[in-house]
Design an enzyme around this catalytic site. Structure first.
Site, PDB file in Angstrom:
ATOM      1  CE  LYS A  86      -2.173  -1.167   3.841  1.00 27.55           C
ATOM      2  NZ  LYS A  86      -1.525  -2.480   4.123  1.00 27.55           N
TER       3      LYS A  86
ATOM      4  NE  ARG B 213      -5.080  -1.375   9.659  1.00 30.82           N
ATOM      5  CZ  ARG B 213      -4.008  -0.899   9.031  1.00 30.82           C
ATOM      6  NH1 ARG B 213      -4.070   0.187   8.326  1.00 30.82           N
ATOM      7  NH2 ARG B 213      -2.885  -1.545   9.113  1.00 30.82           N
TER       8      ARG B 213
ATOM      9  NE  ARG C 128       5.551  -0.172  10.271  1.00 33.03           N
ATOM     10  CZ  ARG C 128       4.490  -0.282   9.491  1.00 33.03           C
ATOM     11  NH1 ARG C 128       4.468   0.334   8.324  1.00 33.03           N
ATOM     12  NH2 ARG C 128       3.455  -1.004   9.846  1.00 33.03           N
TER      13      ARG C 128
ATOM     14  NE  ARG D 174       1.657  -4.936  11.112  1.00 34.64           N
ATOM     15  CZ  ARG D 174       2.803  -4.785  10.450  1.00 34.64           C
ATOM     16  NH1 ARG D 174       3.933  -5.228  10.986  1.00 34.64           N
ATOM     17  NH2 ARG D 174       2.816  -4.190   9.277  1.00 34.64           N
TER      18      ARG D 174
HETATM   19  P1  AP5 Z   1       4.780  -1.658   2.020  1.00 37.07           P
HETATM   20  O1  AP5 Z   1       4.534  -0.824   0.822  1.00 37.07           O
HETATM   21  O2  AP5 Z   1       5.457  -1.030   3.177  1.00 37.07           O
HETATM   22  O3  AP5 Z   1       3.435  -2.404   2.470  1.00 37.07           O
HETATM   23  P2  AP5 Z   1       2.132  -1.856   3.198  1.00 37.07           P
HETATM   24  O4  AP5 Z   1       0.962  -2.480   2.540  1.00 37.07           O
HETATM   25  O5  AP5 Z   1       2.173  -0.365   3.286  1.00 37.07           O
HETATM   26  O6  AP5 Z   1       2.323  -2.548   4.616  1.00 37.07           O
HETATM   27  P3  AP5 Z   1       2.200  -1.941   6.085  1.00 37.07           P
HETATM   28  O7  AP5 Z   1       2.969  -2.859   6.984  1.00 37.07           O
HETATM   29  O8  AP5 Z   1       2.567  -0.498   6.122  1.00 37.07           O
HETATM   30  O9  AP5 Z   1       0.707  -2.121   6.351  1.00 37.07           O
HETATM   31  P4  AP5 Z   1       0.001  -2.134   7.693  1.00 37.07           P
HETATM   32  O10 AP5 Z   1      -1.386  -2.073   7.233  1.00 37.07           O
HETATM   33  O11 AP5 Z   1       0.355  -3.301   8.546  1.00 37.07           O
HETATM   34  O12 AP5 Z   1       0.648  -0.913   8.506  1.00 37.07           O
HETATM   35  P5  AP5 Z   1       0.162   0.577   8.784  1.00 37.07           P
HETATM   36  O13 AP5 Z   1       1.336   1.437   8.840  1.00 37.07           O
HETATM   37  O14 AP5 Z   1      -0.952   0.928   7.882  1.00 37.07           O
HETATM   38  O15 AP5 Z   1       5.648  -2.928   1.549  1.00 37.07           O
HETATM   39  C1  AP5 Z   1       6.126  -3.874   2.497  1.00 37.07           C
HETATM   40  C2  AP5 Z   1       7.525  -4.347   2.109  1.00 37.07           C
HETATM   41  O16 AP5 Z   1       7.454  -5.093   0.902  1.00 37.07           O
HETATM   42  C3  AP5 Z   1       8.545  -3.219   1.843  1.00 37.07           C
HETATM   43  O17 AP5 Z   1       9.800  -3.644   2.297  1.00 37.07           O
HETATM   44  C4  AP5 Z   1       8.553  -3.080   0.312  1.00 37.07           C
HETATM   45  O18 AP5 Z   1       9.793  -2.615  -0.184  1.00 37.07           O
HETATM   46  C5  AP5 Z   1       8.276  -4.514  -0.112  1.00 37.07           C
HETATM   47  N1  AP5 Z   1       7.503  -4.609  -1.349  1.00 37.07           N
HETATM   48  C6  AP5 Z   1       6.481  -3.809  -1.769  1.00 37.07           C
HETATM   49  N2  AP5 Z   1       6.002  -4.228  -2.959  1.00 37.07           N
HETATM   50  C7  AP5 Z   1       6.716  -5.354  -3.284  1.00 37.07           C
HETATM   51  C8  AP5 Z   1       6.692  -6.265  -4.393  1.00 37.07           C
HETATM   52  N3  AP5 Z   1       5.838  -6.092  -5.431  1.00 37.07           N
HETATM   53  N4  AP5 Z   1       7.567  -7.301  -4.399  1.00 37.07           N
HETATM   54  C9  AP5 Z   1       8.446  -7.485  -3.355  1.00 37.07           C
HETATM   55  N5  AP5 Z   1       8.524  -6.655  -2.283  1.00 37.07           N
HETATM   56  C10 AP5 Z   1       7.661  -5.604  -2.245  1.00 37.07           C
HETATM   57  O19 AP5 Z   1      -0.446   0.427  10.252  1.00 37.07           O
HETATM   58  C11 AP5 Z   1       0.386   0.173  11.363  1.00 37.07           C
HETATM   59  C12 AP5 Z   1      -0.441   0.091  12.627  1.00 37.07           C
HETATM   60  O20 AP5 Z   1      -1.095   1.344  12.873  1.00 37.07           O
HETATM   61  C13 AP5 Z   1      -1.583  -0.930  12.601  1.00 37.07           C
HETATM   62  O21 AP5 Z   1      -1.154  -2.218  12.963  1.00 37.07           O
HETATM   63  C14 AP5 Z   1      -2.554  -0.310  13.617  1.00 37.07           C
HETATM   64  O22 AP5 Z   1      -2.167  -0.598  14.934  1.00 37.07           O
HETATM   65  C15 AP5 Z   1      -2.403   1.174  13.373  1.00 37.07           C
HETATM   66  N6  AP5 Z   1      -3.373   1.684  12.378  1.00 37.07           N
HETATM   67  C16 AP5 Z   1      -3.083   2.229  11.170  1.00 37.07           C
HETATM   68  N7  AP5 Z   1      -4.212   2.561  10.515  1.00 37.07           N
HETATM   69  C17 AP5 Z   1      -5.238   2.214  11.325  1.00 37.07           C
HETATM   70  C18 AP5 Z   1      -6.648   2.284  11.195  1.00 37.07           C
HETATM   71  N8  AP5 Z   1      -7.232   2.779  10.099  1.00 37.07           N
HETATM   72  N9  AP5 Z   1      -7.400   1.828  12.225  1.00 37.07           N
HETATM   73  C19 AP5 Z   1      -6.841   1.331  13.336  1.00 37.07           C
HETATM   74  N10 AP5 Z   1      -5.517   1.221  13.521  1.00 37.07           N
HETATM   75  C20 AP5 Z   1      -4.710   1.665  12.513  1.00 37.07           C
HETATM   76 MG    MG Z   2       2.288   1.048   4.868  1.00 36.79          MG
END
Ligand code: AP5
Ligand code: MG
Ligand code: ZN
Length: 214
Positions: free
Chosen positions: A14, A89, A161, A172
């Protein structure tokens, strides 16, 4: 109004894809995860409240994130559109977003559902590195920086992270299935959902996304 929601499990890409969309279409990436991590770093009241949920791989309470997004969507840079990365979410968050966009006379045009095999997600998250300066994302195998541990774009050090540890990642993924996956059904009814196979080359995945958005 180019309003976009990026849906997908942790590690689906994402953040990686949102940054590319933001550049080409000149609309801001709104990542609730990034905003919460910033609040934790700055030690704000909200950050203190959110930290325990995030460290456990759980979700931060709906009212907190809904408040953040509602404020953010009112900023001037959202006039032409926005990319919601990691929000909504839960079903209550999606319902709140429907109300907020209506009140603000904004619209979600497309919901992109990024699909990746579960076993690849774990590999991606365990190897992810993030730039503390500009937020760029790397991977120790799949998307290596030119110099080890340093950002290609700004030269700042890369970090892992706090929630990218195996046990937290598992929690997660469980929470994603339970709380977030039902949104696919929620948005099916709207006709706005587009599925994107998000495995393989990052640039090729983006090319598909851009085609869908143009
Ligand atoms: P990346 O692009 O970082 O993936 P992502 O989908 O953004 O994953 P996140 O871990 O950020 O998602 P998340 O939903 O767990 O975390 P968030 O910060 O939203 O890619 C991942 C890796 O893969 C990278 O190393 C990249 O280089 C690699 N990659 C990408 N594409 C690739 C490909 N095609 N091939 C190979 N490698 C690839 O949330 C964190 C926390 O915040 C949550 O757990 C929760 O506690 C809280 N939170 C956030 N939003 C909410 C909400 N709306 N409601 C409640 N709690 C929330
Ligand atoms: Mg992310
Ligand atoms: Zn950087």
């Amino acid at each position: 109004m180019l309003g976009i929601i990026l849906l997908g499990p942790p590690g689906a890409g994402k953040g990686t894809q949102a940054k590319k969309i933001a550049v080409e279409f000149s609309i801001p990436q709104i990542s609730t995860g990034d905003m919460l991590r910033e609040a934790v770093k700055n030690g704000t009241e909200m950050g203190k409240k959110a930290k325990a949920f995030m460290d456990a791989g759980g979700l931060v309470p709906d009212e907190v994130v809904i408040g953040i997004v509602k404020d953010r969507l009112q900023a001037a840079d959202c006039a032409k559109g926005f990319i919601l990365d990691g929000f909504p979410r839960t079903i209550p968050q999606a319902e709140a977003l429907d109300r907020v966009t209506k009140d603000l006379k904004k619209e979600v045009r497309t919901v992109l559902s990024l699909e990746v095999d579960e076993k690849e997600l774990m590999e991606r998250l365990c190897g992810r590195r993030t730039c503390t300066g500009c937020g760029a994302m790397y991977h120790v195998t799949f998307n290596r920086p030119k110099a080890d541990g340093k950002c290609d774009k700004c030269g700042t050090s890369l970090i892992q992270r706090d929630d990218d540890k195996e046990d937290t990642i598992k929690a997660r993924l469980v929470n994603y299935k339970k709380m977030t996956e039902p949104l696919l059904q929620y948005y099916k009814g709207t006709g706005k959902i587009r599925t994107v196979m998000a495995t393989g080359d990052i640039g090729a995945i983006y090319a598909n996304i851009a085609k869908l958005l143009r």
